[in-house]
Design a protein around this motif. Structure first.
Motif, short mmCIF file in Angstrom:
data_model
loop_
_atom_site.label_atom_id
_atom_site.label_comp_id
_atom_site.label_asym_id
_atom_site.label_seq_id
_atom_site.Cartn_x
_atom_site.Cartn_y
_atom_site.Cartn_z
N GLU A 127 0.83 -1.20 0.00
CA GLU A 127 0.00 0.00 0.00
C GLU A 127 0.86 1.26 0.00
OE1 GLU A 127 -4.01 1.79 2.18
OE2 GLU A 127 -2.92 0.13 3.11
N VAL A 128 2.04 1.15 0.57
CA VAL A 128 2.99 2.28 0.52
C VAL A 128 3.31 2.64 -0.92
CG1 VAL A 128 5.42 2.86 0.92
CG2 VAL A 128 4.05 1.91 2.78
N VAL A 129 3.51 1.63 -1.77
CA VAL A 129 3.85 1.87 -3.17
C VAL A 129 2.70 2.62 -3.86
CG1 VAL A 129 4.49 0.81 -5.36
CG2 VAL A 129 5.26 -0.22 -3.20
N ALA A 130 1.48 2.19 -3.62
CA ALA A 130 0.33 2.85 -4.25
C ALA A 130 0.25 4.32 -3.85
CB ALA A 130 -0.95 2.11 -3.87
N HIS A 131 0.40 4.59 -2.55
CA HIS A 131 0.32 5.98 -2.08
C HIS A 131 1.48 6.82 -2.60
CE1 HIS A 131 -3.19 5.27 0.24
NE2 HIS A 131 -2.61 4.60 1.23
N LEU A 132 2.67 6.25 -2.67
CA LEU A 132 3.83 7.00 -3.18
C LEU A 132 3.61 7.41 -4.64
CD1 LEU A 132 6.96 5.09 -1.79
CD2 LEU A 132 6.34 7.49 -1.35
N ILE A 133 3.13 6.47 -5.46
CA ILE A 133 2.89 6.80 -6.87
C ILE A 133 1.81 7.88 -6.97
CG2 ILE A 133 2.10 5.91 -9.10
CD1 ILE A 133 3.25 3.18 -8.27
N ASN A 134 0.77 7.75 -6.18
CA ASN A 134 -0.30 8.74 -6.18
C ASN A 134 0.23 10.11 -5.78
OD1 ASN A 134 -2.88 9.85 -6.28
ND2 ASN A 134 -3.37 9.25 -4.19
N ASP A 135 1.11 10.14 -4.78
CA ASP A 135 1.65 11.40 -4.30
C ASP A 135 2.52 12.08 -5.36
OD1 ASP A 135 1.82 13.13 -1.91
OD2 ASP A 135 3.97 12.69 -2.04
N LEU A 136 3.38 11.30 -6.01
CA LEU A 136 4.27 11.88 -7.02
C LEU A 136 3.51 12.22 -8.30
CD1 LEU A 136 7.43 9.68 -6.46
CD2 LEU A 136 7.25 12.14 -6.14
N TYR A 137 2.43 11.53 -8.56
CA TYR A 137 1.64 11.79 -9.76
C TYR A 137 1.03 13.19 -9.72
CZ TYR A 137 -1.68 10.91 -13.57
OH TYR A 137 -2.38 10.97 -14.76
N LYS A 138 0.81 13.71 -8.51
CA LYS A 138 0.25 15.06 -8.39
C LYS A 138 1.16 16.10 -9.03
CE LYS A 138 -2.02 13.90 -4.01
NZ LYS A 138 -2.01 14.10 -2.54
N ASP A 139 2.48 15.88 -8.93
CA ASP A 139 3.46 16.82 -9.49
C ASP A 139 3.95 16.38 -10.86
OD1 ASP A 139 3.37 18.35 -7.13
OD2 ASP A 139 4.79 16.97 -6.17
N THR A 140 3.76 15.12 -11.16
CA THR A 140 4.22 14.58 -12.45
C THR A 140 3.07 13.82 -13.09
OG1 THR A 140 6.39 14.24 -11.43
CG2 THR A 140 6.04 13.20 -13.58
N PRO A 141 2.15 14.51 -13.74
CA PRO A 141 0.94 13.86 -14.24
C PRO A 141 1.18 12.97 -15.45
CG PRO A 141 0.97 16.15 -14.90
CD PRO A 141 2.17 15.95 -14.03
N ASP A 142 2.18 12.11 -15.30
CA ASP A 142 2.49 11.10 -16.31
C ASP A 142 2.79 9.82 -15.52
OD1 ASP A 142 4.60 9.40 -17.80
OD2 ASP A 142 3.83 10.69 -19.38
N LEU A 143 1.99 8.78 -15.75
CA LEU A 143 2.09 7.58 -14.90
C LEU A 143 3.47 6.96 -14.97
CD1 LEU A 143 0.66 5.67 -13.00
CD2 LEU A 143 -0.15 4.38 -14.98
N LEU A 144 4.02 6.83 -16.15
CA LEU A 144 5.35 6.23 -16.28
C LEU A 144 6.39 7.03 -15.51
CD1 LEU A 144 7.28 4.14 -17.59
CD2 LEU A 144 7.48 5.72 -19.53
N GLU A 145 6.36 8.36 -15.64
CA GLU A 145 7.35 9.19 -14.95
C GLU A 145 7.17 9.13 -13.44
OE1 GLU A 145 9.98 10.55 -16.34
OE2 GLU A 145 9.25 9.57 -18.15
N ALA A 146 5.93 9.06 -12.98
CA ALA A 146 5.69 8.94 -11.54
C ALA A 146 6.25 7.64 -10.99
CB ALA A 146 4.19 9.04 -11.26
#
Length: 614
Positions: A127-146
């Motif tokens: 679940e940590v991984v899911a939240h981390l990707i979600n958090d970084l996606y806010k600043d990097t709205p590209d899934l691969l880059e997040a």
């Protein structure tokens, strides 16, 4: 251990995901789940127990899972008990993640995420991984880059599958320390922990390398290593050879026991032409002869059943070639700062080629860079990580093995190890022609002897009735049979849940004899070999203390059954190769005891087929 399936396609993929999970059940798991993107939403279902429970739950509202992109997972608990809240996929916002492996620093990351306001609903590291990707996606709205930005933050081993509602045509996957393959289709692409999961939909695969990150769409696969786009070769496999079903057998394990004569024959044929007993085939490991000629020491690294195969090989190497051989459990070897001497052959044995401890031990050994180091993978999966990371690949041609308790993988490992011993012995002129001819002839008899040993099934089934209500058991052997005693004990405890221990029979007086009483069955491996007379004395020590003996003896031993002494006669076989033949009776004994006790033979509790985490 755990299983991932993912798909992006033009057709409904729910049934593909569920069928993939069914085909990964052999890996071991305690819960299952899937997530499909449909109509701009994540639709998730998770269930504790068998995949069938998930199938039944999805069937209640199938329209929710009628989507074209999704991920699915079977979980084997590491962080958190088997429970629905801990089952994958895990979701954060519009992101869903499935994960194999362990995130070692999840506790620190979790604290940081809680401080940012994230709420956790599970006990898992995933679940940590899911939240981390979600958090970084806010600043990097590209899934691969997040995802790329998250990977350096994670310590440990993992394979990931990730989808996002805002990117309904993209499936992102990562491989670092846990196996993952890409299935290549037409207008559809897939990911899985094992190609077996995808054989109903494709026979074309890409094998990701360590650190690879990939983006899959319906019509494209883009792979990156260290931020640079790379290509990975597409391999086509014969789906018929890799498909496996139980056929007429009640369990995969029994089917695989009965497949051993053919599997061992295939393995032997790698090195011996049928009917030719005077020499090895010229093409057998031919291109590695220079490397093998310089070997002065053997180091075997393995786990579980593969470790027992290595123990047999130690006897063979030292007796037949006089080369020193050490055998160690990979999980201990990698942490004791071992010394690997120059001109060593490091043999890594693994059925799957993805065993985490064995892979790590290999990598640690390679970092030492001793002079003349040669690494060899003895493995049943030619596309595995272990094969790709070693200098020499020696295959075991067992075919797919689904039962968690290894049977044909073990006997083919033994056959392949004997071939390797002979190859090194010939290359270094350590085995003379007379002995070589004798052993090659005996090897060609092996399939027939294994087939004959299967005829003991009915007698062993009758013998097994005496074990149904027992709590503990001892297996005894001497010399080459000692590792088979260990293997027999492992099989019995794995699938029947009876506590069992294997001992060198000469050790009885040094402790185990204290356990012997009328309620402790003692299984003895008693071929008529150079240790037979000493073994008979050990059996008398047990019998005199009212222990009940269950003896697998060669026909020429002329042992006679009597009160509390049961004898099943095994076909005569040469002493050197006897461990291979005597493996079959202990497998059948364990199988029948497990069936009588009503355990899950093919998927025993708490165990996994491929141990891809430490």
């Amino acid at each position: 251990m755990c299983g991932i399936v993912g798909a992006v396609a033009e057709r409904n993929i729910a049934n593909i995901l569920l069928e993939g999970l069914k085909r990964l059940e052999y890996r071991g798991y305690d819960s299952a789940g899937l997530t499909v993107i449909r109509d701009g939403e994540l639709h998730r279902e998770r269930q504790v127990g068998k995949v069938q429970a998930l199938v039944d739950a999805v069937a209640i509202n199938p329209e929710f899972f009628d989507g074209h992109i999704g991920i699915a997972h079977t979980r084997w608990a590491t962080h958190g008990e088997p429970a629905q809240r801990n089952a994958h996929p895990h979701v954060s916002g519009k992101i869903a993640v499935v994960h194999n492996g362990i995130v070692e620093n999840y506790a620190e990351l979790k604290e940081e995420l809680i401080a940012k306001g994230y709420e956790f609903t599970s006990q898992t590291d995933t679940e940590v991984v899911a939240h981390l990707i979600n958090d970084l996606y806010k600043d990097t709205p590209d899934l691969l880059e997040a995802v790329r930005a998250v990977i350096p933050l994670l310590h440990g081993a993992f394979a990931l599958g990730i989808v996002h509602v805002d990117s309904p045509e993209e499936l992102i996957t990562v491989r670092l320390g846990s196996p993952l393959v890409i299935g290549v289709g037409i207008g559809e692409n897939f990911i899985a922990s094992d190609q077996l999961a995808l054989l109903p939909v494709t026979n074309r695969f890409m094998y990701l390398e360590e650190g690879d990150i990939a983006k899959l769409t319906r019509n494209s696969i883009t792979i990156y290593a260290d931020g640079v786009e790379v290509s990975r070769k597409i391999h086509e496999i014969d789906a018929k050879q890799h498909n496996a079903d139980k056929g007429e057998f009640k369990h995969y394990m029994l089917k695989e026991i009965y497949e051993q004569p053919d599997a061992v024959a295939r393995t032997i044929e790698m090195a011996i032409d049928n009917g030719v007993t005077s020499k090895l085939r010229e093409d057998f490991l031919q291109r590695h002869e220079t490397q093998l000629a310089g070997i002065r020491n053997i180091q075997v690294i393995a786990c579980g059943t593969s470790y027992h195969a290595g123990m047999v090989a130690k006897y063979w190497f030292e007796n037949l070639t006089r080369l020193p051989c050490s055998v160690e459990v990979a999980s201990e070897f990698r942490y004791r700062n071992p010394v690997v001497v120059d001109n060593s052959l490091v043999i890594c044995i693994s059925q799957s080629g993805e065993t985490a401890d064995t892979l790590s031990a290999l990598r640690d050994t390679q970092k030492q860079t001793p002079v003349g180091l040669v690494s060899l993978a003895l493995c049943n999966v030619p596309t595995s990580s272990l094969v790709r990371e070693t200098d020499i690949f020696l295959p075991t041609l067992a075919g797919p093995e689904i039962g968690v308790a290894s049977t044909k993988a073990f006997t083919t490992q033994l056959a392949a190890l004997m071939l390797l011993v002979l190859k090194i012995g010939v290359t270094q002129s350590r085995i003379d022609n007379e002995r070589l001819t004798t052993l090659l002839g005996e090897l060609q008899k092996l399939p027939g002897q294994l087939f004959a040993s299967l005829h003991l099934d009915a007698a062993i089934k009758t013998m097994s009735e005496s074990f149904e209500d027992k709590k503990s058991c001892l297996f005894l052997g001497r010399g080459l049979q000692f590792p088979i005693a260990l293997e027999g004990a492992l099989k019995l405890k794995e699938i029947s849940y009876i506590h069992a221990e294997g001992y060198a029979a000469g050790e009885l007086k040094h402790g185990p004899l204290a356990l012997v009483d009328k309620d402790m069955p003692i299984v003895v491996l008693a071929p008529k070999d150079s240790m037979f007379d000493k073994l008979k004395a050990n059996m008398q020590e047990v019998h005199a203390r009212h222990g009940e003996l269950f003896i697998f003896a060669s026909e020429s031993s002329k042992m006679v059954a009597e009160d509390r002494m049961h004898v099943v006669y095994v076909p005569d076989v040469c002493e050197t190769l006897a461990p291979i033949v005597y493996s079959v009776p202990v497998q059948l004994l364990s199988y029948h005891v497990a069936v009588m006790r009503g355990t899950d033979v093919d998927q025993p509790r708490n165990l996994a087929k491929s141990v891809t985490v430490e």
